[in-house]
Design an enzyme around this catalytic site. Sequence first.
Site, PDB file in Angstrom:
ATOM      1  N   SER A 135      39.719  61.856  75.581  1.00 25.39           N
ATOM      2  CA  SER A 135      40.700  61.160  74.722  1.00 25.39           C
ATOM      3  C   SER A 135      41.824  62.110  74.340  1.00 25.39           C
ATOM      4  CB  SER A 135      40.043  60.663  73.440  1.00 25.39           C
ATOM      5  OG  SER A 135      38.949  59.857  73.757  1.00 25.39           O
TER       6      SER A 135
ATOM      7  N   GLN B 235      32.514  64.628  60.932  1.00 23.16           N
ATOM      8  CA  GLN B 235      32.337  65.591  62.028  1.00 23.16           C
ATOM      9  C   GLN B 235      33.613  66.374  62.324  1.00 23.16           C
ATOM     10  OE1 GLN B 235      31.285  62.348  64.960  1.00 23.16           O
ATOM     11  NE2 GLN B 235      32.414  63.623  66.384  1.00 23.16           N
TER      12      GLN B 235
ATOM     13  N   GLY C 190      28.013  60.894  77.103  1.00 23.38           N
ATOM     14  CA  GLY C 190      28.563  61.581  78.266  1.00 23.38           C
ATOM     15  C   GLY C 190      28.064  63.021  78.369  1.00 23.38           C
TER      16      GLY C 190
ATOM     17  N   GLY D 244      36.366  55.493  69.883  1.00 27.63           N
ATOM     18  CA  GLY D 244      37.499  54.698  70.349  1.00 27.63           C
ATOM     19  C   GLY D 244      38.393  55.472  71.297  1.00 27.63           C
TER      20      GLY D 244
ATOM     21  N   LYS E 105      29.796  65.292  79.401  1.00 28.10           N
ATOM     22  CA  LYS E 105      30.915  66.186  79.100  1.00 28.10           C
ATOM     23  C   LYS E 105      30.659  66.930  77.779  1.00 28.10           C
ATOM     24  CE  LYS E 105      35.844  66.306  78.481  1.00 28.10           C
ATOM     25  NZ  LYS E 105      35.869  66.161  77.018  1.00 28.10           N
ATOM     26  N   ASP E 106      30.087  66.202  76.816  1.00 28.72           N
ATOM     27  CA  ASP E 106      29.711  66.852  75.555  1.00 28.72           C
ATOM     28  C   ASP E 106      28.259  67.315  75.689  1.00 28.72           C
ATOM     29  OD1 ASP E 106      32.130  66.355  73.900  1.00 28.72           O
ATOM     30  OD2 ASP E 106      31.632  64.279  74.341  1.00 28.72           O
TER      31      ASP E 106
ATOM     32  N   GLY F 192      35.860  57.448  81.131  1.00 24.35           N
ATOM     33  CA  GLY F 192      34.569  58.063  80.796  1.00 24.35           C
ATOM     34  C   GLY F 192      33.717  57.087  79.974  1.00 24.35           C
ATOM     35  N   HIS F 193      34.314  56.520  78.929  1.00 21.00           N
ATOM     36  CA  HIS F 193      33.579  55.539  78.110  1.00 21.00           C
ATOM     37  C   HIS F 193      33.199  54.313  78.944  1.00 21.00           C
ATOM     38  CE1 HIS F 193      36.210  57.472  74.909  1.00 21.00           C
ATOM     39  NE2 HIS F 193      34.999  57.692  74.451  1.00 21.00           N
TER      40      HIS F 193
END
Length: 286
Positions: A195, A63, A156, A33, A158-159, A38-39
């Site tokens: 986020s 996590q 993504g 959320g 990014k991760d 990006g999402h």
Amino acid sequence: MDMLLANKIENVKENIKNWKKEGLTIGLVPTMGALHKGHMSLIKKAKETADKVVVSIFVNPIQFGPNEDFEKYPRTLESDVNICQSLGVDIIFAPAPNEMYGENTLLSNNNLTYVCPPYNVVDMLCGKSRPGHFDGVATVVLKLFNIVQPDFAFFGQKDAQQLFILKKMVKDLNINIKIIGCPIVREKDGLAISSRNIYLSEAERKKALSISQALNKIEQLYKQGISSVDILFDTAVSILDKDIDLEYLEFINYDTFIRTQKAEKNTLVAIAARVGNTRLIDNIIL
Ligand code: PAF
């Protein structure tokens, strides 16, 4: 069909069954959320790729470490629903923790079956400072895969470590889903969208910009023919704002996920740093 906001697994499964009967393909965008550009890029890619798109919104407790920001993590369901609606998402799956893990499961650490990604990939970069994090990610993603049964799943770049681990999970466990990695989305000034950026004060945000600037410098020097990791590392560190607390800046072969001393094509350059209390990550692939 209007978009469905479901918080029960059975509700999602019912729809999926009907779509499968009709031979439609399904794209899943797993998220926690607080949806941002990006999402949105992942959702747009999913819309282009699959007939039906499911977005999951679930701040996954397993996590997060005991001292991490699980409680504080931004929860913005109303605006997330609007974003998904405007992008033509078919189902938002937004379960409560009990729906995913059962009433009492989370009260005891030993009461859940976990997916354990390989130790050598987990025990570096973000995994080093976040023990158990990737077990929690892989476990929830596999659960989401089993609930939604997608043909494609979107994550993504990014991760980058997460993406590598999930691709490996799918391969190692013979899961018949295509993982699609999507490029990092940046603000105009280069800051990678996250986020967690909302935690940054104006002054911290300015300092945070030096993270993408350091990565850009590495890319620039690499293109000029410099491949020594020592030189690239030192130059990048000299660009980082002095108030930034560097957690790691690593050069990794993105095929094998092994550290390298020589920057070359497909080297992942990954950085994590704290700006004030906010932990940010960013990367480039050479
Ligand atoms: O990248 C994230 O937002 C999360 O790690 C994911 C993949 C949704 C699993 O909770």
